[in-house]
Design a protein around this motif. Structure first.
Motif, PDB file in Angstrom:
ATOM      1  N   ASN A  85      -4.832  -3.559 -12.178  1.00  0.00           N
ATOM      2  CA  ASN A  85      -5.246  -3.618 -13.583  1.00  0.00           C
ATOM      3  C   ASN A  85      -4.357  -2.798 -14.509  1.00  0.00           C
ATOM      4  O   ASN A  85      -4.666  -2.648 -15.684  1.00  0.00           O
ATOM      5  CB  ASN A  85      -6.693  -3.117 -13.710  1.00  0.00           C
ATOM      6  N   ILE A  86      -3.263  -2.275 -13.994  1.00  0.00           N
ATOM      7  CA  ILE A  86      -2.409  -1.407 -14.796  1.00  0.00           C
ATOM      8  C   ILE A  86      -1.684  -2.217 -15.875  1.00  0.00           C
ATOM      9  O   ILE A  86      -1.304  -3.377 -15.661  1.00  0.00           O
ATOM     10  CB  ILE A  86      -1.396  -0.666 -13.884  1.00  0.00           C
ATOM     11  N   ALA A  87      -1.513  -1.627 -17.033  1.00  0.00           N
ATOM     12  CA  ALA A  87      -0.820  -2.299 -18.141  1.00  0.00           C
ATOM     13  C   ALA A  87       0.648  -2.526 -17.789  1.00  0.00           C
ATOM     14  O   ALA A  87       1.265  -1.700 -17.110  1.00  0.00           O
ATOM     15  CB  ALA A  87      -0.928  -1.448 -19.409  1.00  0.00           C
ATOM     16  N   PRO A  88       1.232  -3.647 -18.238  1.00  0.00           N
ATOM     17  CA  PRO A  88       2.631  -3.960 -17.909  1.00  0.00           C
ATOM     18  C   PRO A  88       3.604  -2.844 -18.292  1.00  0.00           C
ATOM     19  O   PRO A  88       4.533  -2.543 -17.534  1.00  0.00           O
ATOM     20  CB  PRO A  88       2.897  -5.241 -18.713  1.00  0.00           C
ATOM     21  N   ASP A  89       3.434  -2.238 -19.465  1.00  0.00           N
ATOM     22  CA  ASP A  89       4.358  -1.174 -19.885  1.00  0.00           C
ATOM     23  C   ASP A  89       4.286   0.029 -18.936  1.00  0.00           C
ATOM     24  O   ASP A  89       5.320   0.619 -18.599  1.00  0.00           O
ATOM     25  CB  ASP A  89       4.024  -0.721 -21.312  1.00  0.00           C
ATOM     26  N   GLU A  90       3.089   0.381 -18.516  1.00  0.00           N
ATOM     27  CA  GLU A  90       2.933   1.497 -17.595  1.00  0.00           C
ATOM     28  C   GLU A  90       3.536   1.148 -16.229  1.00  0.00           C
ATOM     29  O   GLU A  90       4.158   1.996 -15.584  1.00  0.00           O
ATOM     30  CB  GLU A  90       1.450   1.852 -17.435  1.00  0.00           C
TER      31      GLU A  90
ATOM     32  N   GLY B 132      10.452   2.191 -12.991  1.00  0.00           N
ATOM     33  CA  GLY B 132      11.684   2.898 -13.313  1.00  0.00           C
ATOM     34  C   GLY B 132      11.782   4.226 -12.589  1.00  0.00           C
ATOM     35  O   GLY B 132      12.851   4.605 -12.081  1.00  0.00           O
ATOM     36  N   ILE B 133      10.667   4.949 -12.534  1.00  0.00           N
ATOM     37  CA  ILE B 133      10.645   6.228 -11.813  1.00  0.00           C
ATOM     38  C   ILE B 133      10.916   5.998 -10.324  1.00  0.00           C
ATOM     39  O   ILE B 133      11.698   6.726  -9.693  1.00  0.00           O
ATOM     40  CB  ILE B 133       9.279   6.926 -12.005  1.00  0.00           C
ATOM     41  N   LEU B 134      10.292   4.958  -9.759  1.00  0.00           N
ATOM     42  CA  LEU B 134      10.517   4.646  -8.349  1.00  0.00           C
ATOM     43  C   LEU B 134      11.970   4.259  -8.089  1.00  0.00           C
ATOM     44  O   LEU B 134      12.550   4.602  -7.062  1.00  0.00           O
ATOM     45  CB  LEU B 134       9.593   3.520  -7.909  1.00  0.00           C
ATOM     46  N   ALA B 135      12.564   3.518  -9.034  1.00  0.00           N
ATOM     47  CA  ALA B 135      13.965   3.120  -8.874  1.00  0.00           C
ATOM     48  C   ALA B 135      14.879   4.340  -8.825  1.00  0.00           C
ATOM     49  O   ALA B 135      15.822   4.402  -8.019  1.00  0.00           O
ATOM     50  CB  ALA B 135      14.376   2.189 -10.012  1.00  0.00           C
TER      51      ALA B 135
ATOM     52  N   LYS C  73       0.828  -1.205   0.000  1.00  0.00           N
ATOM     53  CA  LYS C  73       0.000   0.000   0.000  1.00  0.00           C
ATOM     54  C   LYS C  73       0.864   1.257   0.000  1.00  0.00           C
ATOM     55  O   LYS C  73       0.547   2.252  -0.652  1.00  0.00           O
ATOM     56  CB  LYS C  73      -0.952  -0.014   1.200  1.00  0.00           C
ATOM     57  N   LYS C  74       1.975   1.204   0.725  1.00  0.00           N
ATOM     58  CA  LYS C  74       2.897   2.341   0.708  1.00  0.00           C
ATOM     59  C   LYS C  74       3.548   2.461  -0.669  1.00  0.00           C
ATOM     60  O   LYS C  74       3.782   3.565  -1.174  1.00  0.00           O
ATOM     61  CB  LYS C  74       3.959   2.160   1.794  1.00  0.00           C
ATOM     62  N   PHE C  75       3.829   1.317  -1.304  1.00  0.00           N
ATOM     63  CA  PHE C  75       4.372   1.335  -2.663  1.00  0.00           C
ATOM     64  C   PHE C  75       3.382   2.006  -3.620  1.00  0.00           C
ATOM     65  O   PHE C  75       3.773   2.817  -4.470  1.00  0.00           O
ATOM     66  CB  PHE C  75       4.665  -0.095  -3.128  1.00  0.00           C
ATOM     67  N   ILE C  76       2.094   1.659  -3.486  1.00  0.00           N
ATOM     68  CA  ILE C  76       1.073   2.280  -4.333  1.00  0.00           C
ATOM     69  C   ILE C  76       1.064   3.786  -4.123  1.00  0.00           C
ATOM     70  O   ILE C  76       0.982   4.572  -5.072  1.00  0.00           O
ATOM     71  CB  ILE C  76      -0.313   1.678  -4.018  1.00  0.00           C
ATOM     72  N   GLU C  77       1.156   4.201  -2.862  1.00  0.00           N
ATOM     73  CA  GLU C  77       1.167   5.631  -2.542  1.00  0.00           C
ATOM     74  C   GLU C  77       2.352   6.325  -3.199  1.00  0.00           C
ATOM     75  O   GLU C  77       2.216   7.400  -3.795  1.00  0.00           O
ATOM     76  CB  GLU C  77       1.230   5.801  -1.023  1.00  0.00           C
ATOM     77  N   PHE C  78       3.528   5.717  -3.118  1.00  0.00           N
ATOM     78  CA  PHE C  78       4.720   6.311  -3.713  1.00  0.00           C
ATOM     79  C   PHE C  78       4.649   6.334  -5.231  1.00  0.00           C
ATOM     80  O   PHE C  78       5.223   7.209  -5.876  1.00  0.00           O
ATOM     81  CB  PHE C  78       5.967   5.530  -3.284  1.00  0.00           C
ATOM     82  N   SER C  79       3.965   5.353  -5.827  1.00  0.00           N
ATOM     83  CA  SER C  79       3.929   5.254  -7.283  1.00  0.00           C
ATOM     84  C   SER C  79       2.922   6.215  -7.915  1.00  0.00           C
ATOM     85  O   SER C  79       2.906   6.380  -9.133  1.00  0.00           O
ATOM     86  CB  SER C  79       3.577   3.819  -7.698  1.00  0.00           C
ATOM     87  N   GLY C  80       2.083   6.837  -7.074  1.00  0.00           N
ATOM     88  CA  GLY C  80       1.095   7.777  -7.593  1.00  0.00           C
ATOM     89  C   GLY C  80      -0.159   7.119  -8.131  1.00  0.00           C
ATOM     90  O   GLY C  80      -0.966   7.766  -8.796  1.00  0.00           O
ATOM     91  N   LEU C  81      -0.335   5.814  -7.850  1.00  0.00           N
ATOM     92  CA  LEU C  81      -1.508   5.090  -8.318  1.00  0.00           C
ATOM     93  C   LEU C  81      -2.609   5.109  -7.263  1.00  0.00           C
ATOM     94  O   LEU C  81      -2.359   5.346  -6.087  1.00  0.00           O
ATOM     95  CB  LEU C  81      -1.144   3.637  -8.610  1.00  0.00           C
TER      96      LEU C  81
END
Length: 322
Positions: A297-302, A308-311, A282-290
Motif C-alpha cells: 500500500n506504499i505510495a509510488p513516490d515513497e 533509490g536508497i536500496l540502489a 520478503k528479503k527485499f522488504i526487510e532491506f527496505s525497512g518496510l
C-alpha cells in the motif's frame, strides 16, 4: 460468487483443515483459520512439522494438479548458446492450496497443486521451457516425494545429476487466498543432509566444470545454502570455495540466491565475486525497512525513494565484493 462445484477431494482437504483449526470438520474456514493453522504449525518441533507435511502429501498427493509448462517453440537456440549450471543443496516440493471467498466471506478451496520446488531448480525448469538444456546438480531424498521429483524432471526433458540420500524431502505447504497478497506458508525442513553428501555434490560439479569447454558468458546458478557452513547439513567451505574459484578461472558468471540467509554478514560472505545476487520479495522488504503489511500500500513516490536508497546500498555492496 463461486461458479463451480467442489470435488470430493477438495471437500476432504477443507474438512481436514477445519478439523485442525476449528475442531469440527464441517466448520467454515476463514482467514483467521489459516492464521491459526500457521501459528500451530510454527509451534511444532522439526520432526512434528515433517510428519504433518508428510501426512498432507500421503493423503492428497493423487488429487493435486501438476503444472508442466509447454515448450516455447518460438525461440530458436543456437548450438553456441551459453551453458548454465544449476546447483541446489536439496530438492524441495511445493504443495499449494488456493482458496477463494464465497458470498458469506468464508473460504472455499478452489485448487490444489504440486510441483518441484527450490528456486535454482525452478530456474532450470524455466530455462528448459525456453529451449535451453541446463546442467542440474542437486541432492534428492530417496523417499516417495523424491521419486516424484525425479519423475517430473525426466518428463520435462531434464537429466539432472541427483545424488540420493536416505530421509525426507523438504515440503512447503502454501495456502493462498485469491485477491490477497499474504501467503500462509507451512514449511517442513525434511531430513538433514550429511556433509559428505553435500561434498559429493560439489565435487561432481567441480569435475564437470573442469571438463567442459566454456564459452563466454556462461552462468552458474547456486543457492546460498550450498556455499555456507551452518550446522550439519552444509558442505565444507573448502569444496564450496573450490567451485567458486573454478568458475572465476573459467570466467563463468555466478548467480547466488540469498533468500534463505539470515544475516548481512553471511550474505556478504557467499556473494563475494558473484555476478548477480538474487533475493526474495520478503528479503527485499526487510532491506527496505518496510513492514510486510505496508509494502503493498506504499505510495509510488515513497517506493521510488526507498528503491533509490536500496540502489545506493547495492552499489556500495558491489564495490565491496569486487
Amino acid at each position: 460468487s463461486i461458479m463451480y462445484m467442489q470435488s470430493r477431494t477438495f471437500k476432504d482437504y477443507q474438512a481436514f483443515i477445519a478439523l485442525i483449526t476449528e475442531g469440527k470438520s464441517d466448520a467454515p474456514i476463514t482467514k483467521d483459520s489459516l492464521t491459526r493453522l500457521r501459528e500451530r504449525f510454527d509451534g511444532l518441533t522439526d520432526d512434528e512439522r515433517n510428519q504433518f507435511a508428510q501426512l498432507i502429501w500421503d493423503k492428497f498427493k493423487n488429487y493435486a494438479q501438476e503444472y508442466i509448462p509447454a515448450r516455447n517453440e518460438s525461440i530458436n537456440i543456437s548450438s553456441s548458446y551459453s551453458q548454465c549450471w544449476i546447483v541446489s543443496t536439496r530438492t524441495a516440493l511445493d504443495f499449494s492450496a488456493i482458496w477463494r471467498y464465497d458470498r458469506q466471506g468464508n473460504l472455499i478451496l478452489e485448487e490444489i497443486t504440486k510441483n518441484p520446488g527450490s528456486k535454482p531448480l525452478v530456474v532450470a525448469r524455466t530455462l528448459k521451457n525456453f529451449g535451453y538444456n541446463p546442467r542440474v546438480y542437486s541432492l534428492c531424498a530417496d523417499d516417495d516425494t523424491g521419486r516424484y521429483i525425479r519423475r517430473r524432471f525426466t518428463e520435462e526433458g531434464l537429466a539432472p545429476e541427483f545424488i540420493g540420500f536416505e530421509g525426507q524431502t523438504r515440503i512447503s505447504l502454501f495456502h493462498f487466498i485469491v485477491g490477497e497478497y499474504e501467503d500462509f506458508l507451512l514449511r517442513s525442513e525434511g531430513s538433514k543432509v550429511e556433509k559428505r553428501q553435500a561434498d559429493l555434490l560439489l565435487e561432481a560439479l567441480e569435475e564437470d566444470l573442469r571438463a567442459n569447454t566454456v564459452r563466454q558468458a556462461d552462468y552458474l546458478v547456486i543457492d546460498s545454502r550450498s556455499l555456507i557452513i551452518k550446522g550439519e547439513d552444509t558442505p565444507s567451505l573448502e569444496v564450496a570455495r573450490k567451485v567458486k574459484e573454478i568458475a572465476r578461472e573459467k570466467e563463468i558468471k555466478i548467480v547466488v540466491d540469498v533468500s534463505g540467509i539470515a544475516t548481512p554478514e553471511e550474505i556478504e560472505s557467499v556473494s563475494k565475486g558473484a555476478y548477480l545476487v538474487s533475493v526474495s520479495y520478503k528479503k527485499f522488504i526487510e532491506f527496505s525497512g518496510l513492514k510486510e503489511e505496508d509494502f503493498y500500500n506504499i505510495a509510488p513516490d515513497e517506493m521510488r525513494k526507498r528503491m533509490g536508497i536500496l540502489a545506493e546500498k547495492a552499489k556500495d555492496f558491489a564495490k565491496r565484493q569486487g
